[in-house]
Design a protein around this motif. Structure first.
Motif, PDB file in Angstrom:
ATOM      1  N   ILE A 199       4.174   8.281  38.133  1.00  7.90           N
ATOM      2  CA  ILE A 199       3.661   9.547  38.659  1.00  7.90           C
ATOM      3  C   ILE A 199       4.439   9.975  39.902  1.00  7.90           C
ATOM      4  O   ILE A 199       4.874  11.135  40.003  1.00  7.90           O
ATOM      5  N   VAL A 200       4.645   9.078  40.859  1.00  9.74           N
ATOM      6  CA  VAL A 200       5.337   9.495  42.079  1.00  9.74           C
ATOM      7  C   VAL A 200       6.814   9.771  41.802  1.00  9.74           C
ATOM      8  O   VAL A 200       7.425  10.604  42.482  1.00  9.74           O
ATOM      9  N   ARG A 201       7.386   9.104  40.811  1.00  9.55           N
ATOM     10  CA  ARG A 201       8.771   9.422  40.425  1.00  9.55           C
ATOM     11  C   ARG A 201       8.849  10.841  39.873  1.00  9.55           C
ATOM     12  O   ARG A 201       9.812  11.588  40.141  1.00  9.55           O
ATOM     13  N   THR A 202       7.841  11.241  39.104  1.00  9.80           N
ATOM     14  CA  THR A 202       7.784  12.602  38.578  1.00  9.80           C
ATOM     15  C   THR A 202       7.601  13.610  39.707  1.00  9.80           C
ATOM     16  O   THR A 202       8.268  14.655  39.745  1.00  9.80           O
ATOM     17  N   VAL A 203       6.706  13.304  40.632  1.00 11.53           N
ATOM     18  CA  VAL A 203       6.494  14.185  41.783  1.00 11.53           C
ATOM     19  C   VAL A 203       7.794  14.361  42.561  1.00 11.53           C
ATOM     20  O   VAL A 203       8.166  15.484  42.936  1.00 11.53           O
ATOM     21  N   GLU A 204       8.495  13.269  42.805  1.00 12.24           N
ATOM     22  CA  GLU A 204       9.759  13.362  43.546  1.00 12.24           C
ATOM     23  C   GLU A 204      10.755  14.261  42.836  1.00 12.24           C
ATOM     24  O   GLU A 204      11.422  15.100  43.468  1.00 12.24           O
ATOM     25  N   LEU A 205      10.872  14.120  41.519  1.00  7.20           N
ATOM     26  CA  LEU A 205      11.784  14.977  40.750  1.00  7.20           C
ATOM     27  C   LEU A 205      11.440  16.443  40.967  1.00  7.20           C
ATOM     28  O   LEU A 205      12.326  17.273  41.245  1.00  7.20           O
ATOM     29  N   TYR A 206      10.171  16.780  40.863  1.00  7.38           N
ATOM     30  CA  TYR A 206       9.769  18.176  40.990  1.00  7.38           C
ATOM     31  C   TYR A 206       9.969  18.697  42.409  1.00  7.38           C
ATOM     32  O   TYR A 206      10.375  19.855  42.600  1.00  7.38           O
ATOM     33  N   LEU A 207       9.674  17.874  43.406  1.00  9.06           N
ATOM     34  CA  LEU A 207       9.901  18.303  44.788  1.00  9.06           C
ATOM     35  C   LEU A 207      11.384  18.549  45.043  1.00  9.06           C
ATOM     36  O   LEU A 207      11.760  19.533  45.703  1.00  9.06           O
ATOM     37  N   ARG A 208      12.222  17.662  44.539  1.00  9.47           N
ATOM     38  CA  ARG A 208      13.667  17.848  44.691  1.00  9.47           C
ATOM     39  C   ARG A 208      14.141  19.114  43.980  1.00  9.47           C
ATOM     40  O   ARG A 208      15.018  19.844  44.485  1.00  9.47           O
ATOM     41  N   PHE A 209      13.559  19.384  42.816  1.00 11.14           N
ATOM     42  CA  PHE A 209      13.922  20.582  42.054  1.00 11.14           C
ATOM     43  C   PHE A 209      13.580  21.843  42.837  1.00 11.14           C
ATOM     44  O   PHE A 209      14.424  22.745  43.008  1.00 11.14           O
ATOM     45  N   VAL A 210      12.360  21.933  43.341  1.00  9.07           N
ATOM     46  CA  VAL A 210      11.954  23.129  44.077  1.00  9.07           C
ATOM     47  C   VAL A 210      12.757  23.269  45.366  1.00  9.07           C
ATOM     48  O   VAL A 210      13.176  24.381  45.728  1.00  9.07           O
ATOM     49  N   ALA A 211      13.008  22.162  46.053  1.00  7.07           N
ATOM     50  CA  ALA A 211      13.817  22.233  47.272  1.00  7.07           C
ATOM     51  C   ALA A 211      15.223  22.736  46.976  1.00  7.07           C
ATOM     52  O   ALA A 211      15.789  23.519  47.750  1.00  7.07           O
ATOM     53  N   ALA A 212      15.800  22.307  45.845  1.00  6.04           N
ATOM     54  CA  ALA A 212      17.142  22.758  45.469  1.00  6.04           C
ATOM     55  C   ALA A 212      17.149  24.245  45.153  1.00  6.04           C
ATOM     56  O   ALA A 212      18.056  24.985  45.551  1.00  6.04           O
ATOM     57  N   VAL A 213      16.124  24.705  44.426  1.00  4.03           N
ATOM     58  CA  VAL A 213      16.024  26.142  44.144  1.00  4.03           C
ATOM     59  C   VAL A 213      15.841  26.913  45.443  1.00  4.03           C
ATOM     60  O   VAL A 213      16.473  27.958  45.659  1.00  4.03           O
ATOM     61  N   GLY A 214      14.984  26.385  46.325  1.00  4.07           N
ATOM     62  CA  GLY A 214      14.750  27.052  47.595  1.00  4.07           C
ATOM     63  C   GLY A 214      15.994  27.158  48.458  1.00  4.07           C
ATOM     64  O   GLY A 214      16.149  28.108  49.223  1.00  4.07           O
ATOM     65  N   ALA A 215      16.889  26.185  48.315  1.00  2.00           N
ATOM     66  CA  ALA A 215      18.138  26.197  49.089  1.00  2.00           C
ATOM     67  C   ALA A 215      19.207  27.070  48.450  1.00  2.00           C
ATOM     68  O   ALA A 215      20.295  27.225  49.019  1.00  2.00           O
ATOM     69  N   GLY A 216      18.915  27.623  47.280  1.00  2.00           N
ATOM     70  CA  GLY A 216      19.872  28.503  46.613  1.00  2.00           C
ATOM     71  C   GLY A 216      20.875  27.805  45.734  1.00  2.00           C
ATOM     72  O   GLY A 216      21.879  28.404  45.344  1.00  2.00           O
ATOM     73  N   HIS A 217      20.646  26.544  45.391  1.00  2.26           N
ATOM     74  CA  HIS A 217      21.589  25.802  44.557  1.00  2.26           C
ATOM     75  C   HIS A 217      21.478  26.225  43.095  1.00  2.26           C
ATOM     76  O   HIS A 217      20.383  26.483  42.582  1.00  2.26           O
ATOM     77  N   ARG A 218      22.596  26.283  42.413  1.00  4.02           N
ATOM     78  CA  ARG A 218      22.626  26.514  40.973  1.00  4.02           C
ATOM     79  C   ARG A 218      22.533  25.156  40.283  1.00  4.02           C
ATOM     80  O   ARG A 218      23.269  24.226  40.627  1.00  4.02           O
ATOM     81  N   LEU A 219      21.659  25.047  39.311  1.00  4.87           N
ATOM     82  CA  LEU A 219      21.398  23.761  38.681  1.00  4.87           C
ATOM     83  C   LEU A 219      21.920  23.733  37.248  1.00  4.87           C
ATOM     84  O   LEU A 219      21.891  24.749  36.555  1.00  4.87           O
ATOM     85  N   PRO A 220      22.385  22.553  36.801  1.00  2.18           N
ATOM     86  CA  PRO A 220      22.987  22.447  35.470  1.00  2.18           C
ATOM     87  C   PRO A 220      21.944  22.459  34.363  1.00  2.18           C
ATOM     88  O   PRO A 220      20.744  22.295  34.597  1.00  2.18           O
ATOM     89  N   GLY A 221      22.433  22.629  33.131  1.00  5.24           N
ATOM     90  CA  GLY A 221      21.568  22.744  31.968  1.00  5.24           C
ATOM     91  C   GLY A 221      21.497  21.511  31.109  1.00  5.24           C
ATOM     92  O   GLY A 221      20.973  21.573  29.991  1.00  5.24           O
ATOM     93  N   ASP A 222      22.009  20.374  31.594  1.00  2.80           N
ATOM     94  CA  ASP A 222      21.883  19.117  30.849  1.00  2.80           C
ATOM     95  C   ASP A 222      21.114  18.118  31.707  1.00  2.80           C
ATOM     96  O   ASP A 222      21.144  18.179  32.933  1.00  2.80           O
ATOM     97  N   SER A 223      20.413  17.207  31.050  1.00  5.86           N
ATOM     98  CA  SER A 223      19.487  16.340  31.770  1.00  5.86           C
ATOM     99  C   SER A 223      20.196  15.416  32.752  1.00  5.86           C
ATOM    100  O   SER A 223      19.748  15.245  33.894  1.00  5.86           O
ATOM    101  N   ALA A 224      21.303  14.809  32.337  1.00  2.00           N
ATOM    102  CA  ALA A 224      22.026  13.914  33.236  1.00  2.00           C
ATOM    103  C   ALA A 224      22.582  14.687  34.429  1.00  2.00           C
ATOM    104  O   ALA A 224      22.514  14.222  35.581  1.00  2.00           O
ATOM    105  N   GLY A 225      23.136  15.856  34.139  1.00  2.07           N
ATOM    106  CA  GLY A 225      23.663  16.679  35.220  1.00  2.07           C
ATOM    107  C   GLY A 225      22.587  17.141  36.181  1.00  2.07           C
ATOM    108  O   GLY A 225      22.793  17.184  37.393  1.00  2.07           O
ATOM    109  N   LEU A 226      21.413  17.468  35.640  1.00  2.00           N
ATOM    110  CA  LEU A 226      20.310  17.909  36.491  1.00  2.00           C
ATOM    111  C   LEU A 226      19.850  16.779  37.409  1.00  2.00           C
ATOM    112  O   LEU A 226      19.674  16.979  38.616  1.00  2.00           O
ATOM    113  N   ALA A 227      19.660  15.598  36.841  1.00  2.00           N
ATOM    114  CA  ALA A 227      19.249  14.458  37.662  1.00  2.00           C
ATOM    115  C   ALA A 227      20.283  14.178  38.748  1.00  2.00           C
ATOM    116  O   ALA A 227      19.932  13.919  39.909  1.00  2.00           O
ATOM    117  N   GLY A 228      21.552  14.226  38.382  1.00  2.00           N
ATOM    118  CA  GLY A 228      22.602  13.968  39.361  1.00  2.00           C
ATOM    119  C   GLY A 228      22.630  15.006  40.466  1.00  2.00           C
ATOM    120  O   GLY A 228      22.781  14.675  41.645  1.00  2.00           O
TER     121      GLY A 228
END
Length: 304
Positions: A186-215
């Protein structure tokens, strides 16, 4: 304000933990936590049981509360099965409304990668429909809650990356994770989502493949709640439901204009058809097939 860099550990979040079997009312809650016994899930026999446990808004440093409550749930016999999901709300207060459009763009670019990274069970795709280009165009034209809704599809206002809660509680809800009562998952999932929103908030463009997204996010590539296959009887029920929705929708539209069929359950001598109203509440109608068409028998009380 957008874009704006925010440490993901400083963003508040809330978790909705679905479970089966335990008696929800018997679980002692920490301050601020909520139990929703009406949000029952389906157990292995096909009966509804369990409920949904909800955290208060938490910061990352307060995550140990989740471990405490999971221990209490499990001691009461709770389990997470194939019918359960794990939903996380992430606070958007640091950016406000300007982040909504970038979130829609990020969803269009990365939502399938997110679903793949989390291994969302196939039978749960109904509950995590994708953001569409049409939704994005509607929101650009009119920044309203209704732009997030694709009428005519069950669960159409609950996208996997669901920005609609912004209008009610100031969050984005991310719904892809399978159900779990495991703290680390559960906390690993929460961390992923928090990192995702923070990246969007910072204006980062994110990739469309799972490995690339995690990286790109610096997030784990594994260790999320595992997919669990559903029973054959449930698949058959869903196939029947999909076949019946187009047939019964004209009937229910007359009874609840603007409503959507949420689910259909066969009971002796009839079908119970649950229709979700625009406000999210349910009305349940009993229908019976006859030689001349569908007969409305009565409206019955919604479960919960």
């Amino acid at each position: 304000m957008w874009p704006k860099s925010v440490d993901w550990k400083l963003i508040r979040f809330g978790v909705e933990i679905e479970f089966v079997e335990a008696n929800p009312e018997s679980v002692e809650l920490l301050p601020g936590w909520e139990m929703s016994p009406e949000e029952r899930q389906i157990d292995e026999t096909g009966k509804e049981s369990g409920g949904e446990l909800k955290t208060p808004p938490l910061y990352w440093e307060e995550r140990e509360q989740i471990r405490v409550m999971l221990d209490r749930l499990v001691r009461r016999g709770a389990k997470a099965n194939w019918s359960c999901g794990l939903h996380v709300h992430v606070d958007l207060a640091a950016w406000g409304e300007p982040i909504v459009e970038p979130l829609l763009d990020a969803a269009l670019a990365s939502q399938h990668a997110m679903r793949s990274l989390l291994g969302t069970s196939g039978h749960r795709f109904l509950y995590v429909p994708p953001v569409t280009e049409e939704m994005r165009r509607r929101y650009a034209a009119e920044r309203t809650e209704s732009a997030m809704h694709n009428p005519g599809r069950p669960q159409s206002h609950r996208c996997g990356i669901n920005a609609r809660p912004w209008f009610d509680i100031g969050t984005v809800e991310i719904r892809y994770a399978n159900g779990s009562l495991d703290y680390d998952e559960i906390v690993r999932t929460v961390e992923l989502y928090l990192r995702f929103v923070a990246a969007v908030g910072a204006g980062h463009r994110l990739p469309g493949d799972s490995a690339g997204l995690a990286g790109a996010l610096g997030a784990a590539t594994c260790g999320y709640p595992s997919p669990t296959p559903c029973p054959q009887w449930y698949k058959e029920r869903m196939w029947l439901e999909e076949a019946l929705i187009p047939v019964l929708s004209p009937q229910t539209e007359l009874l609840e204009p603007g409503g959507e069929i949420h689910h259909i359950i066969p009971v002796p001598g009839r079908l119970h058809v649950a229709v979700e109203k625009p406000d999210g509440t349910l009305r349940v109608f009993a229908f019976r097939p006859t030689a001349s068409g569908w007969e409305l028998l009565e409206e019955v009380a919604a479960a919960g």
